[in-house]
Design a protein around this motif. Structure first.
Motif, PDB file in Angstrom:
ATOM      1  N   SER A  21      -6.008  -0.519  -6.140  1.00 27.67           N
ATOM      2  CA  SER A  21      -5.135   0.570  -6.566  1.00 27.67           C
ATOM      3  C   SER A  21      -5.708   1.194  -7.832  1.00 27.67           C
ATOM      4  O   SER A  21      -6.193   0.498  -8.716  1.00 27.67           O
ATOM      5  CB  SER A  21      -3.726   0.055  -6.826  1.00 27.67           C
ATOM      6  OG  SER A  21      -3.779  -0.969  -7.769  1.00 27.67           O
ATOM      7  N   THR A  49      -0.135   5.573  -4.264  1.00 27.96           N
ATOM      8  CA  THR A  49       0.392   5.453  -2.893  1.00 27.96           C
ATOM      9  C   THR A  49      -0.728   5.270  -1.863  1.00 27.96           C
ATOM     10  O   THR A  49      -0.434   5.080  -0.678  1.00 27.96           O
ATOM     11  CB  THR A  49       1.199   6.711  -2.492  1.00 27.96           C
ATOM     12  OG1 THR A  49       0.310   7.821  -2.336  1.00 27.96           O
ATOM     13  CG2 THR A  49       2.260   7.048  -3.531  1.00 27.96           C
ATOM     14  N   TRP A  50      -1.975   5.346  -2.317  1.00 26.61           N
ATOM     15  CA  TRP A  50      -3.079   5.188  -1.362  1.00 26.61           C
ATOM     16  C   TRP A  50      -3.176   3.740  -0.905  1.00 26.61           C
ATOM     17  O   TRP A  50      -3.152   2.810  -1.725  1.00 26.61           O
ATOM     18  CB  TRP A  50      -4.401   5.598  -2.006  1.00 26.61           C
ATOM     19  CG  TRP A  50      -4.602   7.083  -2.091  1.00 26.61           C
ATOM     20  CD1 TRP A  50      -3.626   8.038  -2.155  1.00 26.61           C
ATOM     21  CD2 TRP A  50      -5.854   7.781  -2.134  1.00 26.61           C
ATOM     22  NE1 TRP A  50      -4.200   9.288  -2.238  1.00 26.61           N
ATOM     23  CE2 TRP A  50      -5.562   9.157  -2.225  1.00 26.61           C
ATOM     24  CE3 TRP A  50      -7.179   7.377  -2.116  1.00 26.61           C
ATOM     25  CZ2 TRP A  50      -6.543  10.122  -2.291  1.00 26.61           C
ATOM     26  CZ3 TRP A  50      -8.167   8.348  -2.182  1.00 26.61           C
ATOM     27  CH2 TRP A  50      -7.853   9.706  -2.254  1.00 26.61           C
ATOM     28  N   SER A  51      -3.329   3.566   0.422  1.00 33.84           N
ATOM     29  CA  SER A  51      -3.503   2.209   0.956  1.00 33.84           C
ATOM     30  C   SER A  51      -4.927   1.739   0.658  1.00 33.84           C
ATOM     31  O   SER A  51      -5.806   2.538   0.297  1.00 33.84           O
ATOM     32  CB  SER A  51      -3.266   2.223   2.460  1.00 33.84           C
ATOM     33  OG  SER A  51      -4.258   3.022   3.077  1.00 33.84           O
ATOM     34  N   LYS A  52      -5.138   0.431   0.879  1.00 33.95           N
ATOM     35  CA  LYS A  52      -6.474  -0.135   0.657  1.00 33.95           C
ATOM     36  C   LYS A  52      -7.491   0.543   1.583  1.00 33.95           C
ATOM     37  O   LYS A  52      -8.615   0.832   1.179  1.00 33.95           O
ATOM     38  CB  LYS A  52      -6.435  -1.644   0.909  1.00 33.95           C
ATOM     39  CG  LYS A  52      -7.758  -2.327   0.643  1.00 33.95           C
ATOM     40  CD  LYS A  52      -7.658  -3.817   0.782  1.00 33.95           C
ATOM     41  CE  LYS A  52      -8.968  -4.522   0.432  1.00 33.95           C
ATOM     42  NZ  LYS A  52     -10.144  -3.972   1.088  1.00 33.95           N
ATOM     43  N   ASN A  53      -7.070   0.823   2.831  1.00 36.42           N
ATOM     44  CA  ASN A  53      -8.004   1.472   3.764  1.00 36.42           C
ATOM     45  C   ASN A  53      -8.447   2.849   3.256  1.00 36.42           C
ATOM     46  O   ASN A  53      -9.618   3.213   3.369  1.00 36.42           O
ATOM     47  CB  ASN A  53      -7.354   1.621   5.146  1.00 36.42           C
ATOM     48  CG  ASN A  53      -7.273   0.289   5.878  1.00 36.42           C
ATOM     49  OD1 ASN A  53      -8.034  -0.620   5.576  1.00 36.42           O
ATOM     50  ND2 ASN A  53      -6.353   0.185   6.825  1.00 36.42           N
ATOM     51  N   GLN A 126      -4.038  10.145   5.179  1.00 34.82           N
ATOM     52  CA  GLN A 126      -2.980   9.139   5.322  1.00 34.82           C
ATOM     53  C   GLN A 126      -1.644   9.884   5.445  1.00 34.82           C
ATOM     54  O   GLN A 126      -1.094  10.345   4.447  1.00 34.82           O
ATOM     55  CB  GLN A 126      -2.989   8.225   4.088  1.00 34.82           C
ATOM     56  CG  GLN A 126      -1.917   7.146   4.083  1.00 34.82           C
ATOM     57  CD  GLN A 126      -1.970   6.326   2.798  1.00 34.82           C
ATOM     58  OE1 GLN A 126      -2.883   5.560   2.572  1.00 34.82           O
ATOM     59  NE2 GLN A 126      -0.975   6.502   1.930  1.00 34.82           N
ATOM     60  N   GLY A 178       1.373   6.478   8.091  1.00 33.42           N
ATOM     61  CA  GLY A 178       0.837   5.501   7.140  1.00 33.42           C
ATOM     62  C   GLY A 178      -0.537   4.980   7.505  1.00 33.42           C
ATOM     63  O   GLY A 178      -1.206   4.390   6.666  1.00 33.42           O
TER      64      GLY A 178
END
Ligand SMILES: CCCCC/C=C\C/C=C\C/C=C\C/C=C\CCCC(=O)SCCNC(=O)CCNC(=O)[C@H](O)C(C)(C)COP(=O)(O)OP(=O)(O)OC[C@H]1O[C@@H](n2cnc3c(N)ncnc32)[C@H](O)[C@@H]1OP(=O)(O)O
Length: 222
Positions: A21, A49-53, A126, A178
């Motif tokens: 993050s 809010t960004w995912s790990k992917n 995303q 998502g």
């Protein structure tokens, strides 16, 4: 070494051993309604809010930009900022459709990268919960929008100002909200004022082909 680490962090790249993050954004970025009119926010930077992917893919393309193959495309909440550098104003209501929400992560969350040699524009996307169509999945109109924006940006970067004349989409597999997908677009050919592009949307791990599309853009006069 310290200076190059600081540069990576500034550019939003997570360092080995660091949490994915990103660092917290300045408050002027997290409360957009009230951000300083002098600051034009670049929305294509990582946020909490960004995912790990999404963060992993972003890091990979940022590494590609070190070699000069890929260029990160900044993203503002109105095209006038791109075209004329017009700063935001508290009285200006118009906003770019894909950047019109005041809350991060709920709508179009994306970052684009351009490969000039290959005439490719790639968008790491995303979709947030406010883009729902079928329960749990992304609305087809939102998918059309992000395809139009990605292929359009590729056409703009190669040819200057354009407008979409035709957009043809084959929806093959729904995109879960998502989930991170890659929109990979290419300018196939340019004939006079006509700019022909193609596009595929695949899952972040390349396992699923979600969408195929082609778009025709017409170059505008100066
Ligand atoms: C826009 C600049 C943005 C700059 C952004 C800067 C940086 C980018 C960074 C981030 C990306 C941000 C945004 C992404 C950018 C764009 C994505 C969004 C784009 C849109 O969301 S945009 C809105 C929807 N879009 C419209 O609202 C268009 C309505 N429309 C018209 O405004 C006219 O219709 C126009 C201008 C298209 C053409 O009009 P015109 O009078 O200039 O030209 P004309 O009609 O003579 O056509 C010339 C030749 O194209 C052929 N031709 C025309 N249309 C065709 C079709 N549909 N199929 C097959 N061929 C067609 C003709 O047959 C002729 O061919 P030929 O020369 O061989 O006879």
């Amino acid at each position: 070494m310290l200076r190059s680490c600081a540069r990576l962090i500034r550019r939003g790249i997570a360092l080995p051993g660091q949490p994915q993050s990103p660092r917290p954004l300045p408050c002027c970025y997290t409360t957009p309604r009230f951000y300083s009119p002098e600051v034009i926010r670049d929305y294509a930077m990582p946020n909490a809010t960004w995912s790990k992917n999404l963060q992993d893919l972003y890091n990979r393309y940022m590494e590609g930009s070190q070699s000069g193959a890929w260029e990160r495309i900044p993203s503002y909440n109105a095209t006038v900022h791109h075209i004329k550098g017009v700063p935001p104003s508290r009285t200006r209501e118009n906003r770019l459709f894909t950047r019109n929400l005041d809350q991060d992560g709920v709508g179009f969350e994306y970052s684009m990268f351009y490969n000039k040699a290959e005439r490719r524009m790639v968008c790491l996307f995303q979709p947030g919960p406010y883009l729902e169509g079928p329960p749990g999945f992304t609305h087809g109109g939102c998918i059309a929008t992000i395809i139009d924006s990605t292929t359009g940006a590729g056409a703009v970067y190669l040819c200057g100002s354009v407008m979409t004349a035709n957009l043809t989409i084959n929806y093959k597999n729904p995109i879960p909200l998502g989930h991170v997908v890659i929109i990979d677009s290419k300018v196939e050919r340019v004939e006079g004022r006509k700019v022909y592009t193609s596009c595929q949307i695949r899952s972040h791990d390349d396992a699923v082909l979600h969408t195929e599309a082609s778009a025709l853009f017409i170059k505008l006069g100066p």
